[in-house]
Design a protein around this motif. Sequence first.
Motif, PDB file in Angstrom:
ATOM      1  N   GLU A  72      -4.375 -12.253  10.758  1.00 26.08           N
ATOM      2  CA  GLU A  72      -3.486 -11.279  11.395  1.00 26.08           C
ATOM      3  C   GLU A  72      -2.736 -10.515  10.315  1.00 26.08           C
ATOM      4  O   GLU A  72      -2.388 -11.069   9.274  1.00 26.08           O
ATOM      5  N   VAL A  73      -2.469  -9.231  10.598  1.00 24.47           N
ATOM      6  CA  VAL A  73      -1.745  -8.378   9.668  1.00 24.47           C
ATOM      7  C   VAL A  73      -0.457  -7.927  10.339  1.00 24.47           C
ATOM      8  O   VAL A  73      -0.486  -7.358  11.434  1.00 24.47           O
ATOM      9  N   ALA A  74       0.671  -8.197   9.689  1.00 27.00           N
ATOM     10  CA  ALA A  74       1.970  -7.809  10.243  1.00 27.00           C
ATOM     11  C   ALA A  74       2.706  -6.925   9.240  1.00 27.00           C
ATOM     12  O   ALA A  74       2.792  -7.265   8.054  1.00 27.00           O
ATOM     13  N   LEU A  75       3.221  -5.811   9.717  1.00 23.06           N
ATOM     14  CA  LEU A  75       4.011  -4.919   8.865  1.00 23.06           C
ATOM     15  C   LEU A  75       5.379  -5.546   8.633  1.00 23.06           C
ATOM     16  O   LEU A  75       6.087  -5.872   9.583  1.00 23.06           O
ATOM     17  N   ILE A  76       5.746  -5.704   7.372  1.00 23.37           N
ATOM     18  CA  ILE A  76       7.065  -6.226   7.022  1.00 23.37           C
ATOM     19  C   ILE A  76       8.055  -5.074   6.918  1.00 23.37           C
ATOM     20  O   ILE A  76       9.147  -5.118   7.451  1.00 23.37           O
ATOM     21  N   LYS A  77       7.641  -4.010   6.207  1.00 24.52           N
ATOM     22  CA  LYS A  77       8.547  -2.874   6.019  1.00 24.52           C
ATOM     23  C   LYS A  77       7.750  -1.637   5.627  1.00 24.52           C
ATOM     24  O   LYS A  77       6.765  -1.727   4.902  1.00 24.52           O
ATOM     25  N   LEU A  78       8.219  -0.483   6.109  1.00 26.98           N
ATOM     26  CA  LEU A  78       7.671   0.822   5.751  1.00 26.98           C
ATOM     27  C   LEU A  78       8.847   1.688   5.321  1.00 26.98           C
ATOM     28  O   LEU A  78       9.833   1.807   6.055  1.00 26.98           O
ATOM     29  N   PHE A  79       8.765   2.275   4.115  1.00 29.63           N
ATOM     30  CA  PHE A  79       9.872   3.084   3.617  1.00 29.63           C
ATOM     31  C   PHE A  79       9.358   4.124   2.632  1.00 29.63           C
ATOM     32  O   PHE A  79       8.232   4.023   2.138  1.00 29.63           O
ATOM     33  N   GLU A  80      10.192   5.111   2.351  1.00 31.07           N
ATOM     34  CA  GLU A  80       9.810   6.157   1.404  1.00 31.07           C
ATOM     35  C   GLU A  80       9.964   5.643  -0.027  1.00 31.07           C
ATOM     36  O   GLU A  80      10.894   4.909  -0.340  1.00 31.07           O
ATOM     37  N   LYS A 113       2.551   7.947   7.313  1.00 29.79           N
ATOM     38  CA  LYS A 113       2.994   6.718   7.970  1.00 29.79           C
ATOM     39  C   LYS A 113       1.907   6.158   8.882  1.00 29.79           C
ATOM     40  O   LYS A 113       1.920   4.983   9.212  1.00 29.79           O
ATOM     41  N   ASP A 114       0.986   7.027   9.298  1.00 25.82           N
ATOM     42  CA  ASP A 114       0.041   6.682  10.360  1.00 25.82           C
ATOM     43  C   ASP A 114      -1.373   6.346   9.912  1.00 25.82           C
ATOM     44  O   ASP A 114      -2.141   5.784  10.675  1.00 25.82           O
ATOM     45  N   ASN A 115      -1.761   6.718   8.680  1.00 22.79           N
ATOM     46  CA  ASN A 115      -3.141   6.466   8.270  1.00 22.79           C
ATOM     47  C   ASN A 115      -3.223   6.222   6.767  1.00 22.79           C
ATOM     48  O   ASN A 115      -2.253   6.399   6.043  1.00 22.79           O
ATOM     49  N   PHE A 116      -4.419   5.826   6.324  1.00 21.73           N
ATOM     50  CA  PHE A 116      -4.658   5.512   4.921  1.00 21.73           C
ATOM     51  C   PHE A 116      -5.642   6.483   4.279  1.00 21.73           C
ATOM     52  O   PHE A 116      -6.434   6.103   3.426  1.00 21.73           O
ATOM     53  N   VAL A 164       0.865  -1.179   0.000  1.00 27.93           N
ATOM     54  CA  VAL A 164       0.000   0.000   0.000  1.00 27.93           C
ATOM     55  C   VAL A 164       0.903   1.231   0.000  1.00 27.93           C
ATOM     56  O   VAL A 164       1.807   1.353   0.831  1.00 27.93           O
ATOM     57  N   CYS A 165       0.685   2.148  -0.941  1.00 25.66           N
ATOM     58  CA  CYS A 165       1.366   3.434  -0.932  1.00 25.66           C
ATOM     59  C   CYS A 165       0.450   4.415  -0.210  1.00 25.66           C
ATOM     60  O   CYS A 165      -0.766   4.407  -0.430  1.00 25.66           O
ATOM     61  N   LYS A 214      -9.594   0.005  -3.933  1.00 22.20           N
ATOM     62  CA  LYS A 214     -10.472   0.026  -2.780  1.00 22.20           C
ATOM     63  C   LYS A 214      -9.903   1.004  -1.763  1.00 22.20           C
ATOM     64  O   LYS A 214      -8.689   1.108  -1.613  1.00 22.20           O
ATOM     65  N   GLN A 215     -10.768   1.703  -1.066  1.00 20.00           N
ATOM     66  CA  GLN A 215     -10.332   2.591   0.015  1.00 20.00           C
ATOM     67  C   GLN A 215     -10.414   1.822   1.335  1.00 20.00           C
ATOM     68  O   GLN A 215     -11.411   1.144   1.597  1.00 20.00           O
ATOM     69  N   ILE A 216      -9.366   1.882   2.114  1.00 23.01           N
ATOM     70  CA  ILE A 216      -9.394   1.288   3.454  1.00 23.01           C
ATOM     71  C   ILE A 216      -9.012   2.365   4.454  1.00 23.01           C
ATOM     72  O   ILE A 216      -8.388   3.371   4.113  1.00 23.01           O
ATOM     73  N   GLU A 217      -9.371   2.144   5.703  1.00 18.92           N
ATOM     74  CA  GLU A 217      -9.025   3.086   6.770  1.00 18.92           C
ATOM     75  C   GLU A 217      -8.053   2.491   7.765  1.00 18.92           C
ATOM     76  O   GLU A 217      -7.275   3.204   8.379  1.00 18.92           O
ATOM     77  N   ARG A 218      -8.120   1.145   7.933  1.00 18.51           N
ATOM     78  CA  ARG A 218      -7.272   0.473   8.910  1.00 18.51           C
ATOM     79  C   ARG A 218      -6.586  -0.723   8.263  1.00 18.51           C
ATOM     80  O   ARG A 218      -7.129  -1.326   7.341  1.00 18.51           O
TER      81      ARG A 218
END
Length: 196
Positions: free
Chosen positions: A125-133, A103-106, A98-99, A182-186
């Motif tokens: 379950e949802v696990a963050l693998i990586k967040l980057f620019e 960093k905190d919301n969609f 997801v782009c 699709k739009q998601i919020e969480r």
Amino acid sequence: MGREKTKRNLTYKPAFKDFIPENRPFTGVTLLLDEEMEAIYLMDILNLYQEEAAISMDVSRPTFTRILKNARQKLTRALVYGNKISIQDDNLSYIVAVCSASKDNFKSILSTDQYISIYKVENSEVALIKLFESDVFLKKQKPAIVLPQIFLQFNVNIFLSTRIGEGVKNSLLAKGIQTIEKQIERKEELIGLLSS
């Protein structure tokens, strides 16, 4: 008693699992195993050499060759005899990219946004693998060129965005990556993405 089958490393997640001949009733069903679909994906979509594909699947080269040969024979027979093709998919996990502008919301999830989040969805379950620019944002590069390369590094199965241009869709599809608008919020809304 035969040897126990070793677990294969499978990264491809089929978007469509059943293919039915259109112009007349099908005569039988051909089941394509998930490992056979993976072999076709690695060879015919990603254009890997057999040695590279075998390493990717964590099997020997002769084993990979046998899997690929079986897959191609099954597909050929299904086409010649007019069988329905069903793809086995026992892997219940998938990886989503997801782009987002934050960093905190969609609130904004577009391919040109600043951040890329890679999530693994498994067993509800949802696990963050990586967040980057994203280089798309930082270097003003084209999403259709940059995103497929990044997503392949993380074995992404699905790209989720509120709006996806045809160029991005086609370049991701060419790499076997599904796109969902699709739009998601969480992040919890990523669960069940393939069944909705």
